[in-house]
Design a protein around this motif. Structure first.
Motif, PDB file in Angstrom:
ATOM      1  N   PHE A  70       0.708  -1.149   0.013  1.00 51.53           N
ATOM      2  CA  PHE A  70      -0.029  -0.153   0.052  1.00 51.53           C
ATOM      3  C   PHE A  70       0.883   1.124   0.065  1.00 51.53           C
ATOM      4  N   SER A  74       0.087   4.033  -2.656  1.00 50.71           N
ATOM      5  CA  SER A  74       0.177   5.568  -2.489  1.00 50.71           C
ATOM      6  C   SER A  74       0.947   6.311  -3.112  1.00 50.71           C
ATOM      7  N   LEU A 161      -5.734   6.148   2.005  1.00 51.02           N
ATOM      8  CA  LEU A 161      -5.336   4.530   1.685  1.00 51.02           C
ATOM      9  C   LEU A 161      -4.589   3.927   2.609  1.00 51.02           C
ATOM     10  N   ALA A 291      -7.857   2.293  -6.873  1.00 52.45           N
ATOM     11  CA  ALA A 291      -8.124   2.627  -5.513  1.00 52.45           C
ATOM     12  C   ALA A 291      -9.023   3.571  -4.869  1.00 52.45           C
ATOM     13  N   VAL A 295     -10.540   5.034  -1.105  1.00 49.08           N
ATOM     14  CA  VAL A 295     -10.171   6.338  -0.436  1.00 49.08           C
ATOM     15  C   VAL A 295     -11.161   6.687   0.612  1.00 49.08           C
TER      16      VAL A 295
END
Length: 310
Positions: A70, A74, A161, A291, A295
């Motif tokens: 992650f 990001s 995230l 993604a 969010v």
């Protein structure tokens, strides 16, 4: 991996195999070149194979693997976002800080489980520091616009995230060592809702939700997708510390927030005159295109679970 984790991923592989076989048969029987809808379906299935493989690989390394995954998501999402914003030479130090300081620091704070700091690091300290650094450069042209875009990018791509891997830190009684399954539950329901909304919209869609922002989103697709994903969430309660009713409720809430996250992301893209955030994932656009539904869903899901179950 635990037995539940193994069962989950075997189930996902079974679904993907079934989808691949159906898409293959439809492609074989369809005239060439393939219709755009079928071509898009094949690209989406291929992308889902890649994404499931990536998540599965990260899960093999436990918490560390998920955090690294992650952090990369990001970083890639923030990069896609920044390419669509208006920046000036005076913003270079702020931009460097966003990528080289904010992203790794936020995920390190989650790694050491410092909730008191990672919950406010970005919306308090970073949000105060970023305009101050930009102001020190002395360039006031579109200052408010530039700073707002930078802050919003960090909020979407990093802060929100990062609440997905933060789920593994929650000390839920009776759920020790099963934080990764909680992440799997959130991703499966929210991303599953996206797919189901697409399917219901193609089959029954008539009434647009926000035609000027996202013409493909319909009320029929939204209601059918969220309802079916909520039932799926209730069926996946065994991944969580929730009862079937609680799992269904949290799945429904997460899917609603996921819809709003996708809608906001679409509004930003419309404002910038682009269809996708990028081209990293064939059939799905950029990283943030995949993604965006997490969010809004991730922080809401995280804080409800933290305050109600820990």
């Amino acid at each position: 991996m635990s037995d539940d984790t193994t069962r989950l991923f075997l189930g996902l592989i079974g679904v993907l195999v079934t989808a691949s076989v159906i898409a293959g048969v439809l492609s074989w029987r369809s005239p060439k070149p393939l219709p755009s809808t079928l071509d898009n379906l094949n690209a989406r299935i291929k992308a889902w194979w890649i994404m499931v493989a990536g998540i599965s690989f990260a899960f093999l390394f436990g918490t560390r693997g998920v955090l690294l995954l992650f952090a990369f998501v990001s970083f890639a999402s923030l990069r896609e976002y920044v390419t669509l914003t208006k920046t000036r030479h005076a913003d270079r130090w702020t931009l460097l800080g966003m990528f080289l300081i904010i992203v790794p620091t936020q995920y390190y704070l989650i790694w050491i489980d410092w909730y008191g700091l990672y919950s406010i690091f970005i919306p308090v300290y970073c949000f105060l520091a970023m305009p101050a650094i930009t102001a020190m450069r002395g360039d006031t042209s579109r200052f408010l616009e530039r700073v707002s875009e930078q802050q919003w990018g960090v909020m979407l791509s990093v802060y929100c995230l990062s609440h997905v891997p933060a789920l593994v830190t929650l000390p839920i009684p009776g759920n020790e060592g099963r934080g990764l399954l909680l992440i799997a539950f959130l991703i499966a329901t929210v991303q599953g809702s996206d797919v189901l909304q697409y399917i219901f919209g193609k089959l029954f869609g008539r009434h647009k939700v926000a035609p000027s922002i996202s013409p493909s989103k319909t009320w029929e697709g939204l209601i059918g997708g969220i309802a079916s994903a909520s039932l799926m969430g209730a069926g996946l309660f065994w991944l969580t510390p929730f009862s079937p009713l609680e799992a269904g409720f949290l799945a429904a809430l997460s899917c609603v927030m996921g819809f709003f996250g996708g809608l906001v992301a679409s509004a930003i893209k419309r404002d910038r005159g682009v269809k996708d955030w990028g081209h990293m994932i064939e059939g799905h656009g950029g990283m943030l295109d995949r993604a965006d539904s997490l969010v809004f869903a991730a922080p809401v899901f995280f804080h409800i679970v933290r305050y109600a179950w820990t």
